[in-house]
Design a protein around this motif. Structure first.
Motif, PDB file in Angstrom:
ATOM      1  N   ALA A  19       0.833  -1.207   0.000  1.00 47.99           N
ATOM      2  CA  ALA A  19       0.000   0.000   0.000  1.00 47.99           C
ATOM      3  C   ALA A  19       0.862   1.250   0.000  1.00 47.99           C
ATOM      4  O   ALA A  19       0.568   2.231  -0.706  1.00 47.99           O
ATOM      5  CB  ALA A  19      -0.931  -0.014   1.215  1.00 47.99           C
ATOM      6  N   GLN A  20       1.932   1.225   0.771  1.00 48.72           N
ATOM      7  CA  GLN A  20       2.838   2.383   0.805  1.00 48.72           C
ATOM      8  C   GLN A  20       3.481   2.601  -0.562  1.00 48.72           C
ATOM      9  O   GLN A  20       3.594   3.742  -1.022  1.00 48.72           O
ATOM     10  CB  GLN A  20       3.906   2.163   1.874  1.00 48.72           C
ATOM     11  CG  GLN A  20       3.365   2.162   3.299  1.00 48.72           C
ATOM     12  CD  GLN A  20       4.370   1.657   4.312  1.00 48.72           C
ATOM     13  OE1 GLN A  20       5.306   0.913   3.967  1.00 48.72           O
ATOM     14  NE2 GLN A  20       4.206   2.033   5.567  1.00 48.72           N
ATOM     15  N   ALA A  21       3.896   1.506  -1.199  1.00 41.96           N
ATOM     16  CA  ALA A  21       4.536   1.614  -2.512  1.00 41.96           C
ATOM     17  C   ALA A  21       3.590   2.159  -3.563  1.00 41.96           C
ATOM     18  O   ALA A  21       4.022   2.778  -4.540  1.00 41.96           O
ATOM     19  CB  ALA A  21       5.070   0.247  -2.943  1.00 41.96           C
ATOM     20  N   ALA A  22       2.294   1.940  -3.376  1.00 43.08           N
ATOM     21  CA  ALA A  22       1.293   2.450  -4.319  1.00 43.08           C
ATOM     22  C   ALA A  22       0.941   3.910  -4.058  1.00 43.08           C
ATOM     23  O   ALA A  22       0.123   4.489  -4.771  1.00 43.08           O
ATOM     24  CB  ALA A  22       0.033   1.590  -4.260  1.00 43.08           C
ATOM     25  N   GLY A  23       1.533   4.495  -3.040  1.00 41.75           N
ATOM     26  CA  GLY A  23       1.303   5.908  -2.756  1.00 41.75           C
ATOM     27  C   GLY A  23      -0.013   6.208  -2.071  1.00 41.75           C
ATOM     28  O   GLY A  23      -0.513   7.340  -2.148  1.00 41.75           O
ATOM     29  N   ILE A  24      -0.585   5.241  -1.384  1.00 43.77           N
ATOM     30  CA  ILE A  24      -1.868   5.442  -0.703  1.00 43.77           C
ATOM     31  C   ILE A  24      -1.668   6.321   0.534  1.00 43.77           C
ATOM     32  O   ILE A  24      -0.697   6.170   1.274  1.00 43.77           O
ATOM     33  CB  ILE A  24      -2.496   4.078  -0.363  1.00 43.77           C
ATOM     34  CG1 ILE A  24      -2.941   3.399  -1.661  1.00 43.77           C
ATOM     35  CG2 ILE A  24      -3.666   4.225   0.596  1.00 43.77           C
ATOM     36  CD1 ILE A  24      -3.495   2.017  -1.482  1.00 43.77           C
ATOM     37  N   ALA A  54       2.511  -4.669  12.331  1.00 44.60           N
ATOM     38  CA  ALA A  54       1.939  -3.737  11.359  1.00 44.60           C
ATOM     39  C   ALA A  54       2.324  -2.293  11.674  1.00 44.60           C
ATOM     40  O   ALA A  54       2.634  -1.506  10.772  1.00 44.60           O
ATOM     41  CB  ALA A  54       0.419  -3.883  11.328  1.00 44.60           C
ATOM     42  N   ALA A  55       2.320  -1.944  12.954  1.00 43.78           N
ATOM     43  CA  ALA A  55       2.704  -0.592  13.343  1.00 43.78           C
ATOM     44  C   ALA A  55       4.160  -0.314  13.016  1.00 43.78           C
ATOM     45  O   ALA A  55       4.515   0.769  12.546  1.00 43.78           O
ATOM     46  CB  ALA A  55       2.441  -0.377  14.832  1.00 43.78           C
ATOM     47  N   GLU A  56       5.015  -1.310  13.256  1.00 48.74           N
ATOM     48  CA  GLU A  56       6.432  -1.138  12.931  1.00 48.74           C
ATOM     49  C   GLU A  56       6.626  -0.943  11.430  1.00 48.74           C
ATOM     50  O   GLU A  56       7.537  -0.225  10.993  1.00 48.74           O
ATOM     51  CB  GLU A  56       7.236  -2.351  13.409  1.00 48.74           C
ATOM     52  CG  GLU A  56       8.732  -2.189  13.233  1.00 48.74           C
ATOM     53  CD  GLU A  56       9.524  -3.334  13.821  1.00 48.74           C
ATOM     54  OE1 GLU A  56      10.757  -3.322  13.684  1.00 48.74           O
ATOM     55  OE2 GLU A  56       8.922  -4.243  14.424  1.00 48.74           O
ATOM     56  N   ALA A  57       5.746  -1.568  10.625  1.00 45.42           N
ATOM     57  CA  ALA A  57       5.828  -1.413   9.169  1.00 45.42           C
ATOM     58  C   ALA A  57       5.282  -0.061   8.710  1.00 45.42           C
ATOM     59  O   ALA A  57       5.468   0.314   7.548  1.00 45.42           O
ATOM     60  CB  ALA A  57       5.059  -2.537   8.472  1.00 45.42           C
TER      61      ALA A  57
END
Length: 381
Positions: A38-43, A59-62
């Motif tokens: 999701a981060q790589a997709a710019g969301i 998940a929080a660490e990510a």
């Protein structure tokens, strides 16, 4: 302000693969892989809905925002839609107005960022109300009838047209669904209004529901992920089987000689020039390890029984996050350290368990330029 939110339901219970959302593929837990996609997709905002403290921590660490998931919608019979609706309500309570939702399934380890980005753009532009990931297929589909005989689903059994004469069909991958938030609230289902398809590569279309699929995904990860560059800020390596070919010559006085690669020495030099720290960690207490480290002008910690603790200590002293470290290993004693870092890497001839945990498997073997190969990928433009 218009906000696109990725919502990733990840409950703690799983019967087919216990603790499934925390199981690593390519060295990265499934829930973290979904967050990274999701981060790589710019969301704009990445949210994980979970009833499990360990999943929440990973998940929080990510980089995800955590929405605690109530027990009544976290059981085996609970729908993913209920988790997404609950997350939207929780975000609204916090003052966040979400207009586009990307619902991601962590059980799909290879979520394609480009396809996800295109799907979000299509919904945001108003071309579709709901978009899902699917791959194009020209396969002949069959079903079994009540009497046990087979009949064609998308073709007549008596006619076998050539591929170029057939209409393609699309098989849903389950990786992601993107939709208008208001429309979803009204429909309470992921498919509504004008439905579009986001074509994705077939190689990304694996969903993990049982141990066999997890094993397949782990085997595919080095091929599907295959990053040309490893964006690490520090490099840590084992010694035997990494800087060496894991063999030793012993003379009559008991002195050891090992075989190393000169190209690894150049790799260490290139790291120094780039200002990227290199550490050698070894369980062996041996003069040859110290001598090689001195030649490479690299710090060494040898005689280490707990590599994970030593790695944490070194990273803490340098102020480098574990997620930004590449660890290169070859055998099972490297696993505790490999699971800590963002870039676990294996030499080509590593133990099968190490290869399975690695995010990247190199082409070169230990003692034959594996360290240099890793360095080249860390320094690649």
């Amino acid at each position: 302000m218009s906000i696109t939110a990725a919502i990733i339901p990840a409950r703690g219970g799983s019967k087919g693969v216990p603790r499934k959302n925390l199981r690593p593929v390519g060295g990265v837990p499934l829930v973290a892989r979904a967050v990274h996609a999701a981060q790589a997709a710019g969301i704009d905002l990445v949210v994980v809905s979970t009833d499990d403290d360990e999943i929440a921590a990973v998940a929080a660490e990510a980089g995800a925002r955590i929405v605690p998931r109530p027990a009544e919608i976290a059981g085996d019979t609970a729908t993913s839609e209920s988790a997404v609706l609950h997350a939207l309500d929780a975000l609204a309570t916090d003052g966040l107005d979400i207009d586009v939702v990307a619902f991601l399934q962590a059980t799909s380890p290879f979520i394609p960022g480009e396809g996800l980005r295109d799907a979000v753009a299509a919904v945001r532009a108003g071309r579709y109300d709901s978009v899902f990931s699917a791959f194009e297929s020209y396969g002949f589909l069959w079903r079994q009838t009540a009497d046990g005989t087979a009949e064609g689903v998308n073709h007549a059994a008596s006619h076998r047209p050539r591929r170029q004469d057939r209409e393609p069909h699309f098989l849903e991958t389950g990786a992601f669904y993107v939709f208008d938030a208001d429309g979803f609230r009204a429909a309470r289902h992921r498919f509504f209004g004008r439905i579009g398809i986001a074509p994705v590569p077939e190689r990304t279309a694996i969903e993990i529901d049982d141990p066999e699929q997890l094993a397949v995904a782990s085997a595919l990860a080095p091929l599907v992920d295959a990053p040309a560059r490893i964006p690490a800020r520090a490099v840590v390596t084992d010694f035997d089987g990494v800087h060496t070919d894991d063999t030793a010559l012993i003379d009559q006085e008991g002195h050891e000689l090992v075989r190393v690669s000169r190209s690894d020495g150049m790799g260490a030099s290139l790291l120094r020039r780039a200002g990227i720290p290199l550490l050698i960690l070894s369980t062996e207490t041996n003069p040859v390890v110290r001598a090689r480290a001195a030649k490479l002008q690299a710090p060494v910690r040898h005689g280490v029984t707990d590599k994970a603790a030593a790695l944490r200590d070194w990273a803490g002293q340098l102020g480098i996050a574990l997620a930004d470290i590449a660890y290169l290993g070859n055998d099972v004693n490297d696993l505790p350290a490999m699971v800590l870092v963002g870039w676990p890497v294996a030499v080509a001839d590593a133990h099968p368990q190490v290869r399975a945990r690695a995010r990247v498997v190199l082409e070169r073997t230990g003692g034959s330029g594996a360290v240099r190969e890793l360095v080249d990928r860390v320094l690649a433009d």
